[in-house]
Structures are given as C-alpha cells and as structure tokens.
Design a protein around this motif. Structure first.
Motif, short mmCIF file in Angstrom:
data_model
loop_
_atom_site.label_atom_id
_atom_site.label_comp_id
_atom_site.label_asym_id
_atom_site.label_seq_id
_atom_site.Cartn_x
_atom_site.Cartn_y
_atom_site.Cartn_z
N GLU A 191 -25.47 48.12 -0.46
CA GLU A 191 -26.19 48.30 -1.73
C GLU A 191 -25.70 49.55 -2.46
OE1 GLU A 191 -30.33 48.12 -0.63
OE2 GLU A 191 -30.17 45.95 -0.25
N LYS A 192 -25.50 50.64 -1.69
CA LYS A 192 -25.05 51.90 -2.28
C LYS A 192 -23.67 51.72 -2.92
CE LYS A 192 -24.84 56.72 -0.70
NZ LYS A 192 -25.06 57.57 0.47
N ILE A 193 -22.77 51.05 -2.21
CA ILE A 193 -21.41 50.86 -2.73
C ILE A 193 -21.43 49.95 -3.96
CG2 ILE A 193 -19.13 49.89 -2.18
CD1 ILE A 193 -19.78 50.82 0.81
N SER A 194 -22.30 48.93 -3.92
CA SER A 194 -22.40 48.02 -5.08
C SER A 194 -22.88 48.78 -6.32
CB SER A 194 -23.40 46.89 -4.84
OG SER A 194 -23.14 46.30 -3.63
N THR A 247 -30.23 55.15 14.97
CA THR A 247 -30.01 56.35 14.15
C THR A 247 -30.74 56.15 12.83
OG1 THR A 247 -27.86 56.71 15.17
CG2 THR A 247 -28.24 57.77 13.02
N PRO A 248 -31.61 57.08 12.45
CA PRO A 248 -32.39 56.88 11.23
C PRO A 248 -31.55 56.89 9.95
CG PRO A 248 -32.95 58.99 12.28
CD PRO A 248 -31.92 58.33 13.15
N ALA A 249 -32.07 56.22 8.94
CA ALA A 249 -31.59 56.35 7.55
C ALA A 249 -30.15 55.88 7.29
CB ALA A 249 -31.76 57.79 7.06
N ILE A 250 -29.64 54.99 8.16
CA ILE A 250 -28.33 54.40 7.82
C ILE A 250 -28.28 52.96 8.31
CG2 ILE A 250 -27.13 55.30 9.89
CD1 ILE A 250 -24.70 55.71 7.86
N SER A 251 -27.77 52.09 7.45
CA SER A 251 -27.60 50.69 7.87
C SER A 251 -26.50 50.06 7.02
CB SER A 251 -28.90 49.91 7.68
OG SER A 251 -29.13 49.70 6.31
N THR A 252 -25.92 48.99 7.55
CA THR A 252 -24.87 48.27 6.82
C THR A 252 -25.42 47.77 5.48
OG1 THR A 252 -23.77 47.62 8.86
CG2 THR A 252 -23.36 46.25 6.94
N THR A 253 -26.65 47.22 5.51
CA THR A 253 -27.23 46.68 4.28
C THR A 253 -27.39 47.77 3.23
OG1 THR A 253 -28.40 45.10 5.67
CG2 THR A 253 -29.18 45.32 3.40
N ALA A 254 -27.91 48.95 3.65
CA ALA A 254 -28.09 50.05 2.69
C ALA A 254 -26.74 50.52 2.15
CB ALA A 254 -28.82 51.20 3.37
N PHE A 313 -21.47 45.23 13.97
CA PHE A 313 -20.66 46.41 13.63
C PHE A 313 -19.87 46.19 12.34
CE2 PHE A 313 -21.17 46.43 18.31
CZ PHE A 313 -21.88 47.61 18.43
N ASP A 314 -20.58 45.64 11.33
CA ASP A 314 -19.93 45.42 10.04
C ASP A 314 -20.04 46.69 9.20
OD1 ASP A 314 -18.59 44.02 8.05
OD2 ASP A 314 -20.44 43.21 7.19
N VAL A 315 -19.02 47.00 8.43
CA VAL A 315 -18.95 48.25 7.65
C VAL A 315 -19.30 49.41 8.60
CG1 VAL A 315 -19.60 49.42 5.50
CG2 VAL A 315 -19.68 46.93 5.60
N PHE A 316 -18.44 49.60 9.56
CA PHE A 316 -18.71 50.51 10.69
C PHE A 316 -19.16 51.89 10.20
CE2 PHE A 316 -18.03 53.18 14.31
CZ PHE A 316 -18.35 52.37 15.38
N HIS A 317 -20.28 52.37 10.75
CA HIS A 317 -20.85 53.65 10.29
C HIS A 317 -21.30 54.49 11.49
CE1 HIS A 317 -24.89 52.11 11.03
NE2 HIS A 317 -24.66 51.08 10.24
N VAL A 318 -21.83 55.66 11.20
CA VAL A 318 -22.12 56.63 12.27
C VAL A 318 -23.25 56.14 13.20
CG1 VAL A 318 -23.78 58.12 11.03
CG2 VAL A 318 -22.19 59.13 12.70
N GLY A 319 -24.16 55.30 12.68
CA GLY A 319 -25.21 54.73 13.55
C GLY A 319 -24.58 53.85 14.63
N HIS A 320 -23.54 53.10 14.25
CA HIS A 320 -22.81 52.27 15.22
C HIS A 320 -22.11 53.16 16.25
CE1 HIS A 320 -22.43 49.16 11.74
NE2 HIS A 320 -23.50 48.91 12.46
N LEU A 321 -21.46 54.21 15.75
CA LEU A 321 -20.74 55.12 16.66
C LEU A 321 -21.70 55.74 17.67
CD1 LEU A 321 -18.12 56.58 17.41
CD2 LEU A 321 -18.73 58.35 15.74
N ARG A 322 -22.85 56.21 17.19
CA ARG A 322 -23.82 56.88 18.09
C ARG A 322 -24.32 55.94 19.18
NH1 ARG A 322 -21.74 60.87 16.65
NH2 ARG A 322 -22.39 62.16 14.91
N VAL A 323 -24.60 54.69 18.82
CA VAL A 323 -25.12 53.77 19.86
C VAL A 323 -24.03 53.47 20.89
CG1 VAL A 323 -24.75 51.46 18.84
CG2 VAL A 323 -26.77 51.88 20.22
#
Ligand code: C2G
Length: 132
Positions: A126-129, A116-123, A11-21
C-alpha cells in the motif's frame, strides 16, 4: 544429533519482520529448513499472486545466512508430511498462527514467535502504491 528447525511462510516483498522470524527460528536448533509457499498456494490462500514469484522468493530466503535449506510448500495440509520428510525437531511459526499447529506436538516441539510490530507485506504494498 543436530536439531532441525522447520518454518513456513510466503516471504513476499521480503522485509525485516521476515528476517527477524528467520533469525529467531534458527536459534532453536542447528539446521533451519524453510518452506516457502508456492504461487498457487498463495493464490488460493490470499486470492492474489505474490509480487515476487516463488522462484524469486526461494532464492531470497535460501540466500540468508541462518537458512540451511528451502523447499516449496505446496499445501497447508502437508505440514505433518514435511515435518517427517525433513526430520524436524521443532516447528516454528509466527503467533498469527497461534494454536493452529498444536496437533503436531506428538511428533515435534511447536513454538509460536511474536510478530515484529508495525510491518507487513500488505502495508508495504500500500505504501509503495501511494508513492507511485
Ligand atoms: N512475520 C513476522 N512479523 C511480521 C510479518 C511476518 O514475524 N511483521 C512472520 C510471520 O509470522 C511468518 C513469517 O514472517 O512466520 C512469514 O510471514 P508470511 O509471509 O506472511 O507467511 P504466511 O503468508 O502467513 O505463510 O504454512 C503457513 C504459511 O506458509 C505461512
């Protein structure tokens, strides 16, 4: 008897995929317990330190409405111990782990949920970088 659900994650860089699961895991019982991977486990598993420390990740996950309890997951090998410690009736994992925890079907139900499709901590990292 209340049903206890157990799930695990970094659950690093908490995002909506984490919330949904987490929301979906909670529907399998009355009490959701979440094992949050330690910084050391993350280092050994993924070869890098998480962006947010284990204390921060525990605080975020523990503050969520569907979550009853959080603890630090120290090792991937301790699943059976954690299932017994928390009296889990159901183990819920994302389907990136499909089949990997079937050995625990002797002590609890094991459920794999679609990611949840199309979202991950790694992506996200990269986007923020790229924005920086
Ligand atoms: N997840 C999801 N959809 C995404 C991203 C993640 O449903 N788009 C889910 C994963 O399937 C997992 C949970 O969110 O159930 C946490 O994901 P990670 O933090 O990537 O967890 P991981 O590093 O796989 O750690 O003992 C197992 C480990 O602790 C799991």
């Amino acid at each position: 008897m209340p049903r206890t659900v157990l799930t695990f994650g970094t659950f690093d860089v908490f995002h909506v995929g984490h919330l949904r699961v987490i929301e979906r895991a909670a529907t399998y019982g009355d009490r959701l317990v979440v094992g949050v991977s330690s910084d050391a486990l993350n280092q050994s598993k993924k070869g890098r330190q998480p962006v947010f420390s284990q204390a921060e990740r525990l605080a975020i996950v523990g503050a969520l409405k569907p979550v009853s309890e959080v603890f630090v997951e120290e090792s991937l090998e301790l699943k059976r111990h954690y299932i017994e410690q928390f009296g889990a009736d159901v183990l819920v994992m994302g389907d990136d782990w499909e089949g990997r925890f079937d050995e625990f079907r002797d002590v609890c139900e094991v459920v794999y949920l679609p990611r949840t499709p199309a979202i991950s901590t790694t992506a996200l990292i990269e986007k923020i970088s790229d924005l920086a």
